[in-house]
Motif scaffolding. Structure first.
Motif, PDB file in Angstrom:
ATOM      1  N   ALA A 135      -2.409   9.465   1.649  1.00 27.17           N
ATOM      2  CA  ALA A 135      -3.000   8.408   0.829  1.00 27.17           C
ATOM      3  C   ALA A 135      -2.726   7.032   1.428  1.00 27.17           C
ATOM      4  CB  ALA A 135      -2.446   8.486  -0.597  1.00 27.17           C
ATOM      5  N   ILE A 193       0.841  -1.202   0.000  1.00 24.09           N
ATOM      6  CA  ILE A 193       0.000   0.000   0.000  1.00 24.09           C
ATOM      7  C   ILE A 193       0.871   1.246   0.000  1.00 24.09           C
ATOM      8  CG2 ILE A 193      -1.637   1.338   1.400  1.00 24.09           C
ATOM      9  CD1 ILE A 193      -2.898  -1.333   2.238  1.00 24.09           C
ATOM     10  N   LEU A 208      -8.884   1.683   4.441  1.00 23.63           N
ATOM     11  CA  LEU A 208      -9.921   1.212   3.531  1.00 23.63           C
ATOM     12  C   LEU A 208      -9.747  -0.266   3.213  1.00 23.63           C
ATOM     13  CD1 LEU A 208     -12.334   1.896   1.679  1.00 23.63           C
ATOM     14  CD2 LEU A 208     -10.665   2.474  -0.108  1.00 23.63           C
ATOM     15  N   VAL A 209      -8.523  -0.682   2.916  1.00 26.37           N
ATOM     16  CA  VAL A 209      -8.251  -2.074   2.560  1.00 26.37           C
ATOM     17  C   VAL A 209      -8.526  -2.995   3.737  1.00 26.37           C
ATOM     18  CG1 VAL A 209      -6.424  -3.699   1.941  1.00 26.37           C
ATOM     19  CG2 VAL A 209      -6.598  -1.523   0.747  1.00 26.37           C
ATOM     20  N   ALA A 241       0.701   4.349  -2.617  1.00 22.65           N
ATOM     21  CA  ALA A 241       0.580   5.736  -2.169  1.00 22.65           C
ATOM     22  C   ALA A 241       1.735   6.586  -2.691  1.00 22.65           C
ATOM     23  CB  ALA A 241       0.534   5.787  -0.640  1.00 22.65           C
ATOM     24  N   TRP A 274      -5.074   6.390   4.565  1.00 25.25           N
ATOM     25  CA  TRP A 274      -6.473   6.121   4.280  1.00 25.25           C
ATOM     26  C   TRP A 274      -6.671   4.905   3.372  1.00 25.25           C
ATOM     27  CZ3 TRP A 274     -10.059   7.979   7.251  1.00 25.25           C
ATOM     28  CH2 TRP A 274      -9.776   9.133   7.995  1.00 25.25           C
ATOM     29  N   LEU A 275      -5.722   4.636   2.497  1.00 24.35           N
ATOM     30  CA  LEU A 275      -5.803   3.402   1.701  1.00 24.35           C
ATOM     31  C   LEU A 275      -5.698   2.177   2.593  1.00 24.35           C
ATOM     32  CD1 LEU A 275      -3.666   4.152  -1.512  1.00 24.35           C
ATOM     33  CD2 LEU A 275      -6.109   3.609  -1.414  1.00 24.35           C
TER      34      LEU A 275
END
Length: 410
Positions: free
Chosen positions: A398, A187, A405-406, A191, A401-402
């Motif tokens: 990024a 991730i 989310l994942v 990002a 928050w990624l």
């Protein structure tokens, strides 16, 4: 006769030394900055000695540097040698060319750059920021660029500097809770790509206003322009086995050079950051042991936590030390991560942010000036730094928050 004789060009020796093309500048032997530096240096030494004790303060600095050399520098060097060997094999047997062809259709819509810039991304990801400069000196490479696009190579190259080493290092960090950092590192890479797009696009906005969008870097009628054949690649002489061995050894040798190059950054910058980050030993007293410190950065982090928490999701205010260090040296920054993880101050979410910001920034404050100078765009250095600062911050946000989310779907 004056000791400074006038040359045929009408410049005396002092003027020649002060000329822009000179390799060094001069200043008065005694100036105000000497006194200012002495005051600041003595103040810092006093603060450290007053809180920790002068002997403990000095011993902590030496012991921290020694421990970093043994347990961090050598490990990073080992990672660099292995990844250097892998990158050598990938280059020799066409994997890099294959990836380049796959990425080429994406470069124009994402970055606003020609497909040839994908080669620069791969080169920097497998090595370090300045690797893209060797390409920028080739007219066969430059002929695909407009004049306004070339300075942006600094931003896109730096965004991927030491990418493979940083990613491999993060995956290998040991967690006391058995937490895996593979997903976090992945991730972080995604990002970093987001940050690189933002940084490059902002830089192109600056350069297009200065140069326009029509002027080419190289005149296509120039007889000295080499033809860049995208359907061919250079390989070593000899059999497959010989090429394999040579590429492994040469790649590993580049890793040794990189490992040696990071020693000053890790030992000096990392020691300073650790002293500013950590507090006394477990007993609450200063003993002069490695990794004791003044606890300054966590105190600052607590004051800024209302900003850092929603943006980067740091588990502990002391985590701010990693992106701060990445401004000057990515190798030193990743050297801080194992200690933060071992102490429970950093977890997978933090590692994702660390990966993104260390990779996207990768010591840009220490390389941007030289890289822009090599591209003959020194006047744009400030704009490149501003663009990349924004890109690195966006990469960290990024990643945070990624990752959140994942993990909602895992």
């Amino acid at each position: 006769m004056d000791s400074l004789e006038t040359t045929a060009e009408g410049l005396n020796e002092r003027e020649i030394i002060a000329a822009p093309e000179a390799k060094f500048r001069t200043k008065k032997a005694v100036s105000l900055e000497a006194f200012v530096f002495i005051v600041i240096f003595c103040l810092l030494c006093y603060l450290g000695g007053h809180k920790m004790g002068a002997v403990n303060f000095a011993n902590t600095i030496m012991n921290t540097a020694f421990d970093l050399l043994l347990n961090t520098v050598f490990y990073i060097t080992a990672v660099a040698v292995v990844t250097g060997a892998i990158s050598g094999i990938f280059s020799e047997f066409g994997v890099v060319s294959l990836i380049n062809h796959g990425l080429t259709p994406l470069m124009k819509p994402l970055y606003g750059l020609p497909g040839a810039s994908a080669i620069g991304i791969l080169t920097c990801y497998l090595s370090d920021n300045p690797a893209i400069l060797t390409l920028a000196e080739d007219k066969g490479f430059k002929r695909y660029f407009k004049k306004y696009q070339l300075p942006a190579l600094t931003n896109i190259g730096t965004s991927f500097g030491m990418g493979l080493i940083i990613t491999t290092f993060m995956i290998g960090v040991k967690s006391p809770t058995g937490e895996s950092f593979g997903l976090a590192a992945l991730i972080g890479n995604i990002a970093a790509i987001i940050g690189s797009i933002i940084s490059t696009r902002i830089m192109l906005g600056f350069t297009s206003k200065i140069y326009g969008k029509e002027e080419n870097c190289v005149d296509d009628n120039d007889e000295n322009v080499s033809q860049l054949r995208t359907d061919e690649r250079i390989i070593r002489n000899g059999s497959v086995g010989s090429r394999l061995l040579d590429s492994v050894l040469e790649g590993g040798k580049s890793g040794v050079s990189l490992g040696a190059a990071i020693v000053p950054g890790v030992l000096i910058i990392c020691t300073i950051v650790m002293v500013l980050t950590n507090g006394p030993s477990a007993e609450g007293v200063y003993t002069g042991a490695a990794y004791e410190g003044l606890g300054l950065l966590p105190a600052i982090g607590k004051k800024l936590n209302f900003i850092l928490e929603p943006l980067f999701g740091f588990s502990n205010p002391s985590a701010i030390s990693v992106p701060i260090t990445a401004l000057g040296a990515a190798g030193a920054a990743i050297g801080l991560v194992p200690g933060l993880v071992a102490s429970g101050a950093a977890h997978a979410n933090d590692v994702a942010v660390f990966t993104a910001m260390c990779m996207c920034w990768s010591g840009y404050l220490s390389t941007h000036v030289a890289m822009m100078s090599a591209l003959r765009s020194s006047e744009l250095t400030g704009k490149a730094i501003i663009s990349h600062t924004i890109g690195g911050l966006c990469a960290g946000v990024a990643a945070n928050w990624l990752f959140k989310l994942v993990t909602l779907f895992i």
